[in-house]
Design an enzyme around this catalytic site. Structure first.
Site, short mmCIF file in Angstrom:
data_model
loop_
_atom_site.label_atom_id
_atom_site.label_comp_id
_atom_site.label_asym_id
_atom_site.label_seq_id
_atom_site.Cartn_x
_atom_site.Cartn_y
_atom_site.Cartn_z
N PHE A 136 -0.35 68.64 56.14
CA PHE A 136 -0.28 67.30 56.28
C PHE A 136 0.81 66.77 57.14
O PHE A 136 1.86 67.27 57.15
CB PHE A 136 -0.29 66.81 54.84
CG PHE A 136 -0.25 65.27 54.88
CD1 PHE A 136 -1.30 64.65 54.60
CD2 PHE A 136 1.09 64.59 54.85
CE1 PHE A 136 -1.56 63.19 54.61
CE2 PHE A 136 1.00 63.30 54.60
CZ PHE A 136 -0.36 62.51 54.38
N ASP A 221 7.24 70.65 61.28
CA ASP A 221 7.25 69.34 60.36
C ASP A 221 7.95 69.69 59.13
O ASP A 221 7.40 70.15 58.09
CB ASP A 221 5.66 68.90 60.01
CG ASP A 221 5.44 67.91 59.16
OD1 ASP A 221 6.66 67.25 58.55
OD2 ASP A 221 4.52 67.23 58.71
N LYS A 250 11.37 61.10 54.77
CA LYS A 250 11.70 61.39 53.44
C LYS A 250 13.17 61.42 53.00
O LYS A 250 13.77 60.28 52.98
CB LYS A 250 10.86 62.40 53.02
CG LYS A 250 9.46 62.28 52.82
CD LYS A 250 8.62 63.14 52.22
CE LYS A 250 7.24 63.08 52.36
NZ LYS A 250 6.50 61.94 51.62
#
Length: 400
Positions: A136, A221, A250
């Protein structure tokens, strides 16, 4: 105006289906809803609130910067952005930083940079990007196509091309796909949304070696794994492998929207003025908050504390499992933990999320059969124990 869950249905696009309760206040690892009910937060806004809610260092940084300067166009720069970039480059492999607003934007920048680097250095034929199933990487059309979950990318028309997927931890499958046309391999150093799946150490090293062999860039990532989540500033620092490009978001802002792409000076040169940009990326407010978060997280005390909390979580979840036998695996690194349900409860992770909320604890899912825990990196031990006690009550109700 009185806001209710029904108001959401009246005014919002229905791409989300939020819980009935509406949180209105948070402090540390606890949250209160409109009715005054208290919850222990093991979700952290999906691995975002790394210092919990309303941490004094963040509140002070936001207040101080809010009284100075909020926004500038990128015709100018600002002090918080430069200070934060310097701290990130001093603490990592990177020489250069690009700021964005989110993880998807940081990954989008990483992918565009890889393609531009390959075009400049090797020509138009070197454009293949390889990523991994269950990965993702965000919700822009480029990043959601690179992410290995077709359910998120299907149904929007023709997809960006020259993107291939192989299974995570399958080095032979990756090698079979790679060639001189490969410009980049993109991977999470621990898959989050795909089920909290850790890589084999030899797999990660093998990916790096294949990238070197075919002169391709390795993109990590670290949107979910980064900024202390796994017990080091970035997960790559525990794996003995260094990427060429890294995406962060995040926890980087602790709850304030910010993303960053980190890379080397040589690779960064290929994003010349005008090739990429962001209106809000690198704004003073976000960077001031992120700098405050960095100063708290990047300490031996906090990073060692993450590892201690990992042990506490996993041991207590194992004790619960001895009593109820509902997990077939408890895995993850640091405070990115996944508990995979047994076959009997497969597909019912969201039932446990909902039951947990009823008992006053907020958890997440990672796919249909994994319950995910991503709390504050500094959550007090007492809150861990109380939150897991509440979660056990939720389990007991489901198991009956």
């Amino acid at each position: 105006m009185k806001v209710t869950r029904a108001t959401f249905d009246d005014v919002m696009v229905p791409n989300y289906n939020p819980a009935k309760m509406i949180p209105v206040k948070g402090e540390g690892s606890r949250v209160w809803d409109q009715e005054g009910k208290e919850y222990i937060d093991f979700a952290g806004g999906i691995a975002v609130n790394c210092l919990g809610h309303c941490h004094p260092a963040m509140v002070n940084a936001l207040t101080e910067q809010g009284n100075k300067l909020w926004h500038l166009s990128n015709v100018f720069t600002n002090e918080p952005a430069i200070r934060l970039a310097k701290k990130l480059t001093d603490a990592t492999f990177a020489d250069r930083v690009y700021f964005a607003n989110s993880g998807a934007e940081a990954n989008e920048a990483a992918l565009k940079l890889a393609r531009r680097w390959a075009l400049d250095k090797h020509g138009a034929d070197k454009n293949q990007i390889i990523a991994f199933t269950k990965g993702f990487h965000g919700r822009t059309f480029f990043t959601v196509t690179v992410g290995g979950q077709p359910a998120y990318s299907d149904g929007f028309g023709p997809k960006p091309g020259a993107i291939e997927h192989v299974d995570y931890n399958d080095l032979a499958a990756l090698e079979a796909q790679m060639s001189d046309k490969t410009c980049a391999v993109m991977m999470e150093p621990l898959q989050g949304e795909g089920g909290v799946i850790s890589p084999d150490a030899e797999f990660v090293k093998g990916v790096r070696e294949l990238c070197d062999k075919y002169n391709a860039l390795l993109i990590f990532d670290e949107v979910q794994t980064g900024f202390g989540r796994t017990g080091s500033l970035y997960a790559y620092q525990q794996l003995g492998v260094t990427p060429d490009i890294l995406a962060s978001a995040k926890s980087l802002g602790g709850g304030f929207p910010i993303g960053a792409m980190l890379t080397t000076a040589e690779i960064a040169e290929h994003l010349k003025p005008g090739t990429h940009g962001s209106t809000y990326g690198g704004n003073p407010l976000a960077c001031a908050v992120a700098e405050a978060v960095f100063d708290v997280v990047h300490t031996d005390e906090v990073l060692a504390g993450v590892q201690a909390r990992e042990e506490l979580f996993k041991s207590k979840l194992a004790e619960i499992n001895q009593r109820y036998g509902i997990f077939q695996d408890i895995r993850g690194k640091g405070l990115l933990i996944g508990a995979e349900l047994t076959e009997e409860y497969a597909g019912k992770a969201r039932d446990f999320l909902n039951a947990g909320a009823d008992e006053g604890v907020m958890v997440l899912v990672a796919g249909p059969s994994v319950v995910r825990f991503t709390p504050s990196l500094i959550i007090p031990e007492a809150d861990v124990l109380e939150g897991l006690a509440r979660f056990e009550k939720a389990i007991a109700k489901i198991v009956g």
